[in-house]
Write an enzyme that holds these catalytic residues in place. Structure first.
Site, PDB file in Angstrom:
ATOM      1  N   HIS A 103     -44.463  14.548  -1.151  1.00 46.51           N
ATOM      2  CA  HIS A 103     -43.224  13.950  -1.647  1.00 46.51           C
ATOM      3  C   HIS A 103     -42.588  14.839  -2.725  1.00 46.51           C
ATOM      4  O   HIS A 103     -41.376  15.088  -2.714  1.00 46.51           O
ATOM      5  CB  HIS A 103     -43.505  12.566  -2.248  1.00 46.51           C
ATOM      6  CG  HIS A 103     -43.458  11.445  -1.262  1.00 46.51           C
ATOM      7  ND1 HIS A 103     -42.447  11.293  -0.347  1.00 46.51           N
ATOM      8  CD2 HIS A 103     -44.299  10.386  -1.057  1.00 46.51           C
ATOM      9  CE1 HIS A 103     -42.656  10.214   0.376  1.00 46.51           C
ATOM     10  NE2 HIS A 103     -43.772   9.646  -0.031  1.00 46.51           N
ATOM     11  N   SER A 354     -46.946   0.408  -3.539  1.00 49.14           N
ATOM     12  CA  SER A 354     -45.838   0.535  -2.589  1.00 49.14           C
ATOM     13  C   SER A 354     -44.812   1.540  -3.094  1.00 49.14           C
ATOM     14  O   SER A 354     -44.282   2.343  -2.315  1.00 49.14           O
ATOM     15  CB  SER A 354     -45.181  -0.833  -2.372  1.00 49.14           C
ATOM     16  OG  SER A 354     -44.170  -0.760  -1.398  1.00 49.14           O
ATOM     17  N   TRP A 357     -46.201   5.030  -2.720  1.00 50.27           N
ATOM     18  CA  TRP A 357     -46.200   5.378  -1.292  1.00 50.27           C
ATOM     19  C   TRP A 357     -44.829   5.886  -0.859  1.00 50.27           C
ATOM     20  O   TRP A 357     -44.729   6.833  -0.074  1.00 50.27           O
ATOM     21  CB  TRP A 357     -46.601   4.142  -0.485  1.00 50.27           C
ATOM     22  CG  TRP A 357     -46.613   4.322   1.000  1.00 50.27           C
ATOM     23  CD1 TRP A 357     -47.465   5.127   1.712  1.00 50.27           C
ATOM     24  CD2 TRP A 357     -45.764   3.683   1.956  1.00 50.27           C
ATOM     25  NE1 TRP A 357     -47.188   5.025   3.061  1.00 50.27           N
ATOM     26  CE2 TRP A 357     -46.148   4.147   3.246  1.00 50.27           C
ATOM     27  CE3 TRP A 357     -44.719   2.762   1.866  1.00 50.27           C
ATOM     28  CZ2 TRP A 357     -45.522   3.708   4.413  1.00 50.27           C
ATOM     29  CZ3 TRP A 357     -44.102   2.329   3.028  1.00 50.27           C
ATOM     30  CH2 TRP A 357     -44.501   2.801   4.277  1.00 50.27           C
ATOM     31  N   HIS A 358     -43.762   5.290  -1.375  1.00 53.97           N
ATOM     32  CA  HIS A 358     -42.410   5.716  -1.008  1.00 53.97           C
ATOM     33  C   HIS A 358     -42.043   7.058  -1.647  1.00 53.97           C
ATOM     34  O   HIS A 358     -41.267   7.816  -1.064  1.00 53.97           O
ATOM     35  CB  HIS A 358     -41.382   4.654  -1.446  1.00 53.97           C
ATOM     36  CG  HIS A 358     -41.308   3.482  -0.528  1.00 53.97           C
ATOM     37  ND1 HIS A 358     -42.158   2.393  -0.642  1.00 53.97           N
ATOM     38  CD2 HIS A 358     -40.510   3.207   0.530  1.00 53.97           C
ATOM     39  CE1 HIS A 358     -41.866   1.511   0.302  1.00 53.97           C
ATOM     40  NE2 HIS A 358     -40.872   1.976   1.025  1.00 53.97           N
ATOM     41  N   GLY A 359     -42.566   7.358  -2.818  1.00 56.08           N
ATOM     42  CA  GLY A 359     -42.252   8.623  -3.477  1.00 56.08           C
ATOM     43  C   GLY A 359     -42.090   8.435  -4.978  1.00 56.08           C
ATOM     44  O   GLY A 359     -41.759   7.348  -5.441  1.00 56.08           O
TER      45      GLY A 359
END
Length: 463
Positions: A103, A354, A357-359
């Site tokens: 990321h 969460s 996990w997305h960045g």
């Protein structure tokens, strides 16, 4: 297709060439998954799943994408071989660490925001699949009576073969956008066992459900393409936005969030069609007469459930459903100590995972912390309405919870869309942080105004 043709096609629909390439490969997962039904033999099906997934990744993202997928896949498998007792926790941090590194290196959030694409989105899905597989293998060594129902259902008693593991991770391109599913389900589907075993009810026909998902995808994309020119994210940084009054800015935030969601509805509808046509999306038969096949395993979003949610607590059950289920089983529930109930800490920790996990973008972090407050505030309203016997007052509380959910959801998602700290705070500040102040006020009021306890029956009192 030659590059000039790709460029003209991309220009015609308003996307970049890399995004068009991804979309073509993504839509191709439907026929690829359909052909999986006709591959003979268990080994042949595993091989087909792995090879088609790798080829689609190469065509979409380039050769380096498969190398990126290979790193956490190999590390996860090695941890299962070396230390079954600790493989889950090792893989959780190693796989997430590698994902975070990708990321940061690719700045994927900026690429997505500017209309680009890279393999980190697919790596996000593979990361969750790897972790769940490894944790379930670790659970397979534990006593069954000490496990939760989800752990009992998904535990793996023996180590999957290398081919099974690769087929699961890359299956027919399902790693592009999910949905996430369990290794045990993948194995039973491939081997035609469990609910996929031939029965007197016959084989479930996937065609009607697949067509419905494809039609839904087309409608979602059409609506998105219609709305997005009218509600661009760039408007938040334009002087005209600052000239608007409070209510117009708030309504624009609502429409921006509403518009952006249709892009995700399109993506998940295509992945749903792909999983249904393969047969893996099958989740059993209904109790109706005659029984009808259910395809819940393929479902990642309930569009009406999101847009008309009566409570923020319902949103994880209808938005990105399979990832929400993963977070519940592998983060939320595993942070709860035996004999104790989950609280705000477990909710906040889950939302933080969460976000990571997305960045590592401030907008993601703020959005998911905000969503923890958002859900907690909605729970307060829900607790107030439960013991209420007055029908009118209860209806008022139900409506207030619906209005609260609608307001704070679309306020909160601005951070998810714009990503940068400055733009997020500017967006929130333009409406006086109403979507942050309101949940906090409700949480504080919930500690002061306790819901009335239901009256006990006379017989209960005498006891």
């Amino acid at each position: 297709m030659e590059l000039p043709e790709m460029e003209s096609m991309a220009s015609a629909i308003g996307v970049s060439v890399p995004v068009l390439r991804f979309l073509l490969c993504f839509v191709a997962t439907i026929p690829v998954s359909f052909l999986h039904r006709f591959v003979p033999g268990v080994t042949g099906r595993h091989l087909y799943a792995a090879v088609t997934g790798a080829v689609l990744s190469y065509l979409s993202f380039g050769f380096s994408s498969n190398l990126h997928f290979l790193v956490p896949m190999l590390l996860g498998y090695a941890s299962m071989v070396i230390s079954r007792k600790h493989c889950g926790i090792i893989t959780f941090f190693v796989a997430f660490g590698y994902l975070i590194g990708c990321h940061v290196y690719y700045m994927s959030g900026d690429a997505w925001k500017e209309g680009g694409i890279d393999a980190t989105g697919a790596l996000m899905v593979i990361t969750l699949k790897i972790i769940s597989c490894v944790i379930n293998y670790g659970d397979g060594s534990l006593k069954e009576e000490n496990l939760r129902e989800a752990q009992k259902k998904n535990r793996l008693e023996k180590l999957p073969s290398f081919l099974e593991y690769f087929g699961y991770c890359l299956c027919c391109g399902s790693h592009f956008a999910g949905p996430v599913y369990e290794m045990k389900d993948y194995l039973e589907w491939t081997e035609r066992k469990g609910i996929w075993k031939a029965s007197e009810k016959g084989s479930p026909s996937p065609y009607g459900a697949t067509i419905r998902a494809i039609v839904q995808a087309a409608m979602c994309m059409g609506l998105y393409l219609y709305l997005v020119p009218h509600y661009p994210l760039a408007r938040f940084s334009e002087p005209i936005y600052q000239e608007w009054g409070f209510w117009k800015r708030l309504s624009y935030q609502y429409m921006s969030g509403f518009t952006a969601r249709w892009k995700y509805y399109f993506i998940w509808s295509i992945s749903e069609a792909s999983m249904i046509i393969s047969g893996l999306g099958f989740s059993g038969w209904s109790d109706s007469s005659p029984p009808k096949p259910k395809w819940d395993r393929a479902k990642n979003v309930d569009i009406l459930g999101v847009e008309f949610a009566k409570s923020a607590v319902q949103l994880p059950l209808v938005w990105n459903i399979q990832v929400s289920t993963w977070l519940r089983h592998y983060v939320y529930e595993r942070l709860v100590q035996d004999g104790k109930k989950a609280g705000f800490f477990q909710l906040l920790a889950t939302q933080t995972v969460s976000a990571v996990w997305h960045g590592l973008y401030p907008g993601y972090m703020i959005f998911f912390v905000q969503s923890a407050l958002f859900i907690a505030g909605s729970r307060v309203i829900y607790r107030w309405q439960q013991p209420t016997s007055a029908a009118l007052f209860k209806k008022i509380l139900v409506f207030l919870n619906f209005a609260y959910t609608l307001l704070v959801l679309n306020y909160s998602c601005i951070g998810f869309l714009v990503l940068s700290l400055h733009e997020t705070l500017a967006g929130y500040g333009s409406v006086y942080y109403v979507g942050t102040i309101l949940p906090i006020a409700l949480i504080l009021l919930g500690n002061i105004i306790k819901p009335a306890k239901p009256a006990r029956s006379k017989a209960r009192k005498e006891q």
